[in-house]
Design a protein around this motif. Structure first.
Motif, PDB file in Angstrom:
ATOM      1  N   ALA A  68      16.167 -17.167 -51.010  1.00 31.16           N
ATOM      2  CA  ALA A  68      16.300 -16.608 -52.357  1.00 31.16           C
ATOM      3  C   ALA A  68      17.550 -17.190 -53.001  1.00 31.16           C
ATOM      4  O   ALA A  68      18.583 -17.365 -52.338  1.00 31.16           O
ATOM      5  N   PRO A  69      17.497 -17.504 -54.277  1.00 32.14           N
ATOM      6  CA  PRO A  69      18.692 -18.008 -54.963  1.00 32.14           C
ATOM      7  C   PRO A  69      19.817 -16.969 -54.901  1.00 32.14           C
ATOM      8  O   PRO A  69      19.581 -15.767 -55.050  1.00 32.14           O
ATOM      9  N   TYR A  70      21.034 -17.446 -54.668  1.00 30.28           N
ATOM     10  CA  TYR A  70      22.178 -16.545 -54.533  1.00 30.28           C
ATOM     11  C   TYR A  70      22.345 -15.662 -55.773  1.00 30.28           C
ATOM     12  O   TYR A  70      22.662 -14.479 -55.659  1.00 30.28           O
ATOM     13  N   ALA A  71      22.091 -16.212 -56.948  1.00 33.48           N
ATOM     14  CA  ALA A  71      22.226 -15.424 -58.178  1.00 33.48           C
ATOM     15  C   ALA A  71      21.263 -14.231 -58.167  1.00 33.48           C
ATOM     16  O   ALA A  71      21.617 -13.137 -58.605  1.00 33.48           O
ATOM     17  N   LEU A  72      20.053 -14.429 -57.648  1.00 36.87           N
ATOM     18  CA  LEU A  72      19.085 -13.332 -57.546  1.00 36.87           C
ATOM     19  C   LEU A  72      19.567 -12.280 -56.547  1.00 36.87           C
ATOM     20  O   LEU A  72      19.525 -11.076 -56.825  1.00 36.87           O
ATOM     21  N   VAL A  73      20.028 -12.734 -55.398  1.00 34.07           N
ATOM     22  CA  VAL A  73      20.525 -11.813 -54.364  1.00 34.07           C
ATOM     23  C   VAL A  73      21.699 -10.999 -54.908  1.00 34.07           C
ATOM     24  O   VAL A  73      21.752  -9.772 -54.746  1.00 34.07           O
ATOM     25  N   LYS A  74      22.612 -11.665 -55.580  1.00 34.73           N
ATOM     26  CA  LYS A  74      23.786 -10.995 -56.145  1.00 34.73           C
ATOM     27  C   LYS A  74      23.377  -9.975 -57.205  1.00 34.73           C
ATOM     28  O   LYS A  74      23.893  -8.855 -57.254  1.00 34.73           O
ATOM     29  N   SER A  75      22.427 -10.335 -58.050  1.00 37.43           N
ATOM     30  CA  SER A  75      21.958  -9.447 -59.106  1.00 37.43           C
ATOM     31  C   SER A  75      21.263  -8.207 -58.538  1.00 37.43           C
ATOM     32  O   SER A  75      21.521  -7.081 -58.974  1.00 37.43           O
ATOM     33  N   VAL A  76      20.393  -8.413 -57.558  1.00 42.94           N
ATOM     34  CA  VAL A  76      19.692  -7.281 -56.946  1.00 42.94           C
ATOM     35  C   VAL A  76      20.681  -6.370 -56.233  1.00 42.94           C
ATOM     36  O   VAL A  76      20.601  -5.135 -56.336  1.00 42.94           O
ATOM     37  N   ALA A  77      21.638  -6.946 -55.520  1.00 45.47           N
ATOM     38  CA  ALA A  77      22.649  -6.140 -54.827  1.00 45.47           C
ATOM     39  C   ALA A  77      23.431  -5.288 -55.820  1.00 45.47           C
ATOM     40  O   ALA A  77      23.678  -4.100 -55.581  1.00 45.47           O
ATOM     41  N   ALA A  78      23.795  -5.856 -56.937  1.00 42.30           N
ATOM     42  CA  ALA A  78      24.531  -5.099 -57.961  1.00 42.30           C
ATOM     43  C   ALA A  78      23.669  -3.982 -58.537  1.00 42.30           C
ATOM     44  O   ALA A  78      24.145  -2.859 -58.742  1.00 42.30           O
ATOM     45  N   ASP A  79      22.389  -4.271 -58.762  1.00 42.44           N
ATOM     46  CA  ASP A  79      21.477  -3.263 -59.312  1.00 42.44           C
ATOM     47  C   ASP A  79      21.333  -2.045 -58.411  1.00 42.44           C
ATOM     48  O   ASP A  79      21.198  -0.923 -58.890  1.00 42.44           O
ATOM     49  N   VAL A  80      21.342  -2.269 -57.097  1.00 39.59           N
ATOM     50  CA  VAL A  80      21.163  -1.152 -56.162  1.00 39.59           C
ATOM     51  C   VAL A  80      22.499  -0.687 -55.563  1.00 39.59           C
ATOM     52  O   VAL A  80      22.532   0.081 -54.614  1.00 39.59           O
ATOM     53  N   ARG A  81      23.586  -1.194 -56.142  1.00 41.45           N
ATOM     54  CA  ARG A  81      24.944  -0.804 -55.751  1.00 41.45           C
ATOM     55  C   ARG A  81      25.233  -1.028 -54.265  1.00 41.45           C
ATOM     56  O   ARG A  81      25.676  -0.128 -53.549  1.00 41.45           O
ATOM     57  N   VAL A  82      24.960  -2.243 -53.823  1.00 40.23           N
ATOM     58  CA  VAL A  82      25.221  -2.641 -52.446  1.00 40.23           C
ATOM     59  C   VAL A  82      26.356  -3.644 -52.435  1.00 40.23           C
ATOM     60  O   VAL A  82      26.361  -4.594 -53.217  1.00 40.23           O
ATOM     61  N   ASP A  83      27.327  -3.416 -51.545  1.00 40.75           N
ATOM     62  CA  ASP A  83      28.429  -4.352 -51.360  1.00 40.75           C
ATOM     63  C   ASP A  83      27.909  -5.534 -50.545  1.00 40.75           C
ATOM     64  O   ASP A  83      27.772  -5.448 -49.323  1.00 40.75           O
ATOM     65  N   LEU A  84      27.578  -6.610 -51.217  1.00 36.82           N
ATOM     66  CA  LEU A  84      26.979  -7.774 -50.582  1.00 36.82           C
ATOM     67  C   LEU A  84      27.861  -8.347 -49.476  1.00 36.82           C
ATOM     68  O   LEU A  84      27.367  -8.857 -48.476  1.00 36.82           O
ATOM     69  N   GLY A  85      29.156  -8.230 -49.609  1.00 33.84           N
ATOM     70  CA  GLY A  85      30.090  -8.746 -48.616  1.00 33.84           C
ATOM     71  C   GLY A  85      29.920  -8.131 -47.241  1.00 33.84           C
ATOM     72  O   GLY A  85      30.271  -8.744 -46.232  1.00 33.84           O
ATOM     73  N   ARG A  86      29.352  -6.946 -47.173  1.00 33.67           N
ATOM     74  CA  ARG A  86      29.118  -6.293 -45.875  1.00 33.67           C
ATOM     75  C   ARG A  86      28.026  -6.988 -45.085  1.00 33.67           C
ATOM     76  O   ARG A  86      27.942  -6.838 -43.871  1.00 33.67           O
TER      77      ARG A  86
END
Length: 91
Positions: A68-86
């Motif tokens: 998946a494109p990183y921009a998509l992953v980052k956007s979805v993580a932000a939408d569901v309030r997930v700290d992607l760094g974890r």
């Protein structure tokens, strides 16, 4: 932005992250595994076959690579309030 390509990971890791995010509210089921297959079909995950492109999938320990494109992953993580760094390993 990540500099290295995504590393292969086991189905077990994918499910562990899912259960962490779902807070154990979901149960393992064929439907959940069909969702993983759907991500592969959509091109968001790729089955990792090892170094030999002709290698067969090890059904006892399937491995995947996130495509998946990183921009998509980052956007979805932000939408569901997930700290992607974890969940993303960076050296």
């Amino acid at each position: 932005m990540l500099n290295k390509p995504p590393a292969p990971f086991a189905l077990e890791r994918l499910l562990a992250i899912f259960y962490t995010l779902a807070m154990d509210a979901a149960e393992a089921s064929a439907d959940l595994l069909s969702q993983v297959a759907g991500l592969v079909t959509l091109g968001l995950l790729r089955v990792h076959g090892g170094k030999d492109a002709r290698a067969q999938l090890d059904l006892s320990d399937p491995r995947f690579v996130c495509t998946a494109p990183y921009a998509l992953v980052k956007s979805v993580a932000a939408d569901v309030r997930v700290d992607l760094g974890r969940f993303i390993y960076q050296e």
